[in-house]
Write a protein that holds these residues in place. Sequence first.
Motif, mmCIF file in Angstrom:
data_model
loop_
_atom_site.group_PDB
_atom_site.id
_atom_site.type_symbol
_atom_site.label_atom_id
_atom_site.label_comp_id
_atom_site.label_asym_id
_atom_site.label_seq_id
_atom_site.Cartn_x
_atom_site.Cartn_y
_atom_site.Cartn_z
ATOM 1 N N LEU A 158 0.847 -1.199 0.000
ATOM 2 C CA LEU A 158 0.000 0.000 0.000
ATOM 3 C C LEU A 158 0.879 1.244 0.000
ATOM 4 C CD1 LEU A 158 -2.651 -1.066 2.683
ATOM 5 C CD2 LEU A 158 -2.884 -1.126 0.179
ATOM 6 N N ALA A 159 0.526 2.162 -0.838
ATOM 7 C CA ALA A 159 1.283 3.414 -0.905
ATOM 8 C C ALA A 159 1.030 4.220 0.355
ATOM 9 C CB ALA A 159 0.863 4.219 -2.132
ATOM 10 N N PRO A 160 2.008 4.989 0.800
ATOM 11 C CA PRO A 160 1.774 5.873 1.956
ATOM 12 C C PRO A 160 0.573 6.787 1.706
ATOM 13 C CG PRO A 160 4.113 5.784 1.413
ATOM 14 C CD PRO A 160 3.406 5.079 0.294
ATOM 15 N N HIS A 161 -0.165 7.023 2.755
ATOM 16 C CA HIS A 161 -1.387 7.838 2.598
ATOM 17 C C HIS A 161 -1.095 9.247 2.101
ATOM 18 C CE1 HIS A 161 -3.833 5.153 5.610
ATOM 19 N NE2 HIS A 161 -3.497 4.516 4.486
ATOM 20 N N ASP A 162 -0.002 9.819 2.577
ATOM 21 C CA ASP A 162 0.329 11.182 2.144
ATOM 22 C C ASP A 162 0.641 11.198 0.659
ATOM 23 O OD1 ASP A 162 -0.015 12.421 4.638
ATOM 24 O OD2 ASP A 162 1.981 11.806 5.288
ATOM 25 N N ASP A 163 1.298 10.105 0.194
ATOM 26 C CA ASP A 163 1.588 10.041 -1.238
ATOM 27 C C ASP A 163 0.300 9.899 -2.034
ATOM 28 O OD1 ASP A 163 4.190 10.255 -0.593
ATOM 29 O OD2 ASP A 163 4.680 8.128 -0.911
ATOM 30 N N ARG A 164 -0.631 9.124 -1.506
ATOM 31 C CA ARG A 164 -1.907 8.948 -2.208
ATOM 32 C C ARG A 164 -2.655 10.274 -2.299
ATOM 33 N NH1 ARG A 164 -5.455 4.190 0.090
ATOM 34 N NH2 ARG A 164 -6.746 4.971 -1.650
ATOM 35 N N PHE A 165 -2.621 11.028 -1.208
ATOM 36 C CA PHE A 165 -3.321 12.323 -1.222
ATOM 37 C C PHE A 165 -2.622 13.294 -2.179
ATOM 38 C CE2 PHE A 165 -4.564 16.301 1.339
ATOM 39 C CZ PHE A 165 -5.710 16.489 0.574
ATOM 40 N N ALA A 166 -1.289 13.298 -2.151
ATOM 41 C CA ALA A 166 -0.539 14.169 -3.060
ATOM 42 C C ALA A 166 -0.851 13.815 -4.503
ATOM 43 C CB ALA A 166 0.962 14.059 -2.770
ATOM 44 N N ALA A 167 -0.961 12.506 -4.782
ATOM 45 C CA ALA A 167 -1.279 12.090 -6.154
ATOM 46 C C ALA A 167 -2.682 12.514 -6.545
ATOM 47 C CB ALA A 167 -1.126 10.572 -6.269
ATOM 48 N N ALA A 168 -3.615 12.518 -5.571
ATOM 49 C CA ALA A 168 -5.007 12.880 -5.863
ATOM 50 C C ALA A 168 -5.142 14.352 -6.221
ATOM 51 C CB ALA A 168 -5.895 12.537 -4.677
ATOM 52 N N ILE A 169 -4.288 15.189 -5.615
ATOM 53 C CA ILE A 169 -4.437 16.628 -5.883
ATOM 54 C C ILE A 169 -3.497 17.095 -6.982
ATOM 55 C CG2 ILE A 169 -5.185 17.063 -3.515
ATOM 56 C CD1 ILE A 169 -2.443 18.155 -2.879
ATOM 57 N N ALA A 170 -2.501 16.311 -7.312
ATOM 58 C CA ALA A 170 -1.524 16.737 -8.313
ATOM 59 C C ALA A 170 -2.209 16.928 -9.659
ATOM 60 C CB ALA A 170 -0.401 15.707 -8.423
ATOM 61 N N GLY A 171 -1.898 18.028 -10.297
ATOM 62 C CA GLY A 171 -2.439 18.300 -11.622
ATOM 63 C C GLY A 171 -3.887 18.732 -11.620
ATOM 64 N N ARG A 172 -4.442 18.847 -10.490
ATOM 65 C CA ARG A 172 -5.841 19.276 -10.396
ATOM 66 C C ARG A 172 -5.919 20.673 -9.749
ATOM 67 N NH1 ARG A 172 -8.562 13.636 -8.147
ATOM 68 N NH2 ARG A 172 -9.089 12.751 -10.209
ATOM 69 N N PRO A 173 -7.004 21.406 -10.015
ATOM 70 C CA PRO A 173 -7.160 22.754 -9.427
ATOM 71 C C PRO A 173 -7.531 22.664 -7.944
ATOM 72 C CG PRO A 173 -9.072 22.225 -10.766
ATOM 73 C CD PRO A 173 -8.102 21.102 -10.973
ATOM 74 N N VAL A 174 -6.520 22.367 -7.139
ATOM 75 C CA VAL A 174 -6.717 22.205 -5.701
ATOM 76 C C VAL A 174 -5.901 23.266 -4.973
ATOM 77 C CG1 VAL A 174 -6.380 20.699 -3.715
ATOM 78 C CG2 VAL A 174 -7.193 19.742 -5.885
ATOM 79 N N VAL A 175 -6.538 23.881 -3.988
ATOM 80 C CA VAL A 175 -5.879 24.900 -3.168
ATOM 81 C C VAL A 175 -5.831 24.393 -1.738
ATOM 82 C CG1 VAL A 175 -5.953 27.265 -2.294
ATOM 83 C CG2 VAL A 175 -6.675 26.774 -4.645
ATOM 84 N N LEU A 176 -4.605 24.373 -1.180
ATOM 85 C CA LEU A 176 -4.431 24.013 0.217
ATOM 86 C C LEU A 176 -4.299 25.281 1.060
ATOM 87 C CD1 LEU A 176 -1.949 21.006 0.004
ATOM 88 C CD2 LEU A 176 -4.448 20.981 0.084
ATOM 89 N N SER A 177 -4.495 25.110 2.335
ATOM 90 C CA SER A 177 -4.503 26.256 3.242
ATOM 91 C C SER A 177 -3.235 26.308 4.062
ATOM 92 C CB SER A 177 -5.702 26.160 4.193
ATOM 93 O OG SER A 177 -6.916 26.193 3.482
ATOM 94 N N ILE A 178 -2.866 27.519 4.467
ATOM 95 C CA ILE A 178 -1.830 27.736 5.463
ATOM 96 C C ILE A 178 -2.399 28.714 6.487
ATOM 97 C CG2 ILE A 178 0.090 27.286 3.894
ATOM 98 C CD1 ILE A 178 0.475 30.279 3.626
ATOM 99 N N ALA A 179 -1.783 28.734 7.663
ATOM 100 C CA ALA A 179 -2.278 29.593 8.737
ATOM 101 C C ALA A 179 -1.130 30.380 9.326
ATOM 102 C CB ALA A 179 -2.953 28.759 9.821
ATOM 103 N N GLY A 180 -1.378 31.619 9.683
ATOM 104 C CA GLY A 180 -0.355 32.458 10.282
ATOM 105 C C GLY A 180 0.046 31.946 11.644
ATOM 106 N N ALA A 181 1.339 32.122 11.982
ATOM 107 C CA ALA A 181 1.854 31.634 13.262
ATOM 108 C C ALA A 181 3.050 32.475 13.667
ATOM 109 C CB ALA A 181 2.241 30.165 13.155
ATOM 110 N N VAL A 182 3.402 32.343 14.956
ATOM 111 C CA VAL A 182 4.579 33.045 15.450
ATOM 112 C C VAL A 182 5.843 32.333 14.998
ATOM 113 C CG1 VAL A 182 5.803 33.789 17.524
ATOM 114 C CG2 VAL A 182 3.311 33.933 17.427
ATOM 115 N N ASP A 183 5.798 30.996 15.059
ATOM 116 C CA ASP A 183 6.936 30.189 14.602
ATOM 117 C C ASP A 183 6.460 29.276 13.493
ATOM 118 O OD1 ASP A 183 8.772 31.196 16.559
ATOM 119 O OD2 ASP A 183 7.717 29.962 18.052
ATOM 120 N N GLY A 184 7.367 28.900 12.632
ATOM 121 C CA GLY A 184 7.020 28.005 11.542
ATOM 122 C C GLY A 184 7.822 28.337 10.302
ATOM 123 N N GLY A 185 7.288 27.940 9.152
ATOM 124 C CA GLY A 185 7.990 28.163 7.907
ATOM 125 C C GLY A 185 7.635 29.490 7.277
#
Length: 734
Positions: free
Chosen positions: A127-154
Amino acid sequence: MRRATLLLGLGLTALMLLLAAVSPLILDRARDAVFDGYQRASPRAYDPQAPVHIVDIDEAALDLYGQWPWPRSYMAALTDRLFEHGAAAVGFDVLFPEPDRTSPERIAESWGRFAEGIPPILPDLGLAPHDDRFAAAIAGRPVVLSIAGAVDGGLPAAKAGVAVTGEVPPGLASYPAAVENLPALTEAATGLGMVSLGRNEDGITRSVPMVTRVGEALIPSLSAELLRVAQGAGGHILRTTEASGEVSGGTVAATEMRTGALIYPVEADGRFRIHFAGRQAERVTPAAELLEAEGLDPDLQARLAGRIVLVGSSAQGLFDIRTTPLDGQIAGVTLHAEIIEQIVSGRFLTRPDWMFGLEIVVIVLIGAALTLLQLREHPVAGLFAAMGLAAAAILGGLWAFSAGYLFNPVLPVLTAAAVYVPGTTLGFMAKERARRTIRSRFAYFLPPELIGRIEANPEAALTPEGAERDLSVMFVDMRGFSTVTEGMDPARVVTLVNTYLSAVAEALVDRGATIDKFMGDAVMAFWNAPIAREDHAEAALGAIFAVEEAAAEANAVLHAEGLPPVSVGIGVNTGPASVGLMGSRDRLSYTCIGDSVTLAARLEGLTRQYGVAACVGPDTAAAARQGAAAGLVAIPLDLIAVKGFANAVEVSTILPAGSAEVEAFARTLQEARGDYLARNWARAEESFAALAEMQVAFCDTTLLARLYLDRIEGFYRAPPPADWAGEAVATAKR
C-alpha cells in the motif's frame, strides 16, 4: 442665554467632528453594532445557482469514519469523488502539517512507541503511503491548500504572486511565519491560500483579509486563491491609493484587488467586508454523503458540477467555529463561501473615500439645524427635529447599506442627541431662571394670575427692548411725611411707612396694577403693562378709591399702635409711554418713562394746591365722563401748564357720582370757573367765596377758592392777554 445656546450647539458640533477624526474605540464598537443591525435587517439574498459549494466534515461524518484527523487516504478518496462529480476547483479549509500517522509505513512505529521489547515488524502490504496517495489525488488538479499564520514556523512561497501598485500598505494582516502543509502536498497543490481570518475584539467576524504578509511574502486568502485557480489566472493585483486616485490622508491604503477577471473592493487594510447571507442548507453537502455514494450520483453531480468546492468542518471539536452578525455559531469555511459568492455576483459592501466627507457634512448640518431651532426656543419642534434627523441618518444608512455603501450614522445620531438635550436643558434652565426672576421681581407687585401670564411669554410681556404703549400711570404720596415723622424714632418711622405702603401696594395689586417702584413714602404704579388690558384707565380710576380706603384702614392700625394718621395724594394720567426692562447692564427694572408718566407725577403734586385727594389728566377723566367707569364723575379743577410742560392740560378730580354733596360742589365750582373764564372777576369772586363756605369731606374748598381768588387779584393789576383761555402756569413740581 441665546449666546450660550449658540456657543453650546456649535461647540458640541465641533466636538462631534473631533470624535469623527479621532474615532475612539467605543465609537468603532457602536459603528460595528449598527452595521451588524443593518446586516440583520438587510441580509444578502442567497443565490442557489452561485458557483460555490461546501462539503462539511460534520459530527455525523466523524461518528461514521472516526476521529479527526482522518487518514489521508480518505482525503484522497474525497478529492477524487469531488472531481468525478465535476468540481471546478477544490479548496481545503483544513491543514495537513504532519505526516499521516495511520499510514501503513507508520503503523509499526506507532505501535512500538513506548512499548517494551523489540518493535514488531509488519509485512509489506503493498500500500502506498497515505500522504503520497493524497498528493497524487491533488496533483495536476485545481486544488488549493490552506496555510495559517503563526509566530513560529515556515516561510511559505506563494503559488501565485500578489502584485502591488505602489508600496505595500502597512495595515495588511501580517505574521512572522506560517503553519504549512507537508512539502509533498504543497508541491502537488495548484494554489496556497491563507485561512487565518482574524476577528474583532468582540469575537464577531465581519471582514476577512484578502492578502496577508507572512515574513516578506504576500499570501492571498483561500477564497481569492480559489477564484484564481478556478479561472486559471496567473496571479493577483492589489491596488492602493497611490494608483487609484482615492484620498487616504497621506498614507498608503489598499482600495481594491483583482483576481483574474474579477475585481472587488477591499478596505484600507486589505480586508474584504462580507455581506452575509447566513446559514443556507442548499450550500452544504455532508462529507459522508459524498464518501458513501456509489459511482456517480446525479443529485451530487447537480450540486457540485462546475462549482468551486470548499472542504471544511462544522464539528465543534475542530474549533473552526465563527460568530457573524447573522449567526452565533457557524463553520469558518462558510465565510470563504460567502466571499466567493459576493465576488462572483459583483455585489459588495464598500466605503468609498468620499463617505467620510459626507458624514462630516451631515454632522455639521444636523448640528447647525438643531442649534438654530434651539435659538427659536421651540423645544417640542426641536425634539421632533432631533428624532427626525436621527431617524433619517439611521434609515439613510440602511438604504445606503442595501445599495452596497457603508454610511456610519453613529455620530450624526449622537450629534442630534448631544445638541438637542443640553441645548434644551439650557433653555429650560434659562426659562426656569426667568420664571424665578419674574416671580421674585413681581410677586409683591402683581396678582398671581398676571405673573403666570408673564411666565408663559416673558419676551412679549416684558418687552426687553422697550415698547410704546398707552398706560394709565398712578403716583401715590404720603401727605406731610416729613412733618409727621419729625422727631420720631427710626424704628417707628419704618413701622409707619411699611404699614402704609403695604396697605397701598395690596390695594393696587388687587386692582391689577403693576407696581413700578417705591420711592421713600411714595408709590408708582401703572396699568396695561406688562399684560395688556383695554380698560386700564377705568381700572386706574377705580384704584383711586381703593387706595384711599387702604390708607384709612392703615390709619386705624397706626392709631392702635400709637402712631399718627397719614393722608394720601394721588395723581393719575393716561397716555403713551415707553415700557420695558430698563437700567444698567447689571441692574434692570421693569418701568415706564415718557411725558405722560411725568405728568402723572406732577398731577399728584397738584393735589396739595387744589385741596383734593386725587388729580387726573384729561384722558383719564374722559374715561369717567364716557361712562366707562361706572359710578364716578370727573370734575374739572383747572387748566394748567405743569412744571416742565409748555401746553396746558385740564386737571380734574374724581368723585363718586350721585350724592347731593358732590353735585352741589360740582355745580358751584363749574359756575365759579365759568365766571373766571369769562373774565367776570367780580362775579367770580362771589362764586369762589360761596365755594369756600361749602364744607365737604373730599375737598378743602377754602384752599381751592383761595387759589383762584389770588389769581383774580393779580388779574386786576395785570389782566391776562387777549388769547388767554383760563390756563395757569405751575411754578413748582409739587
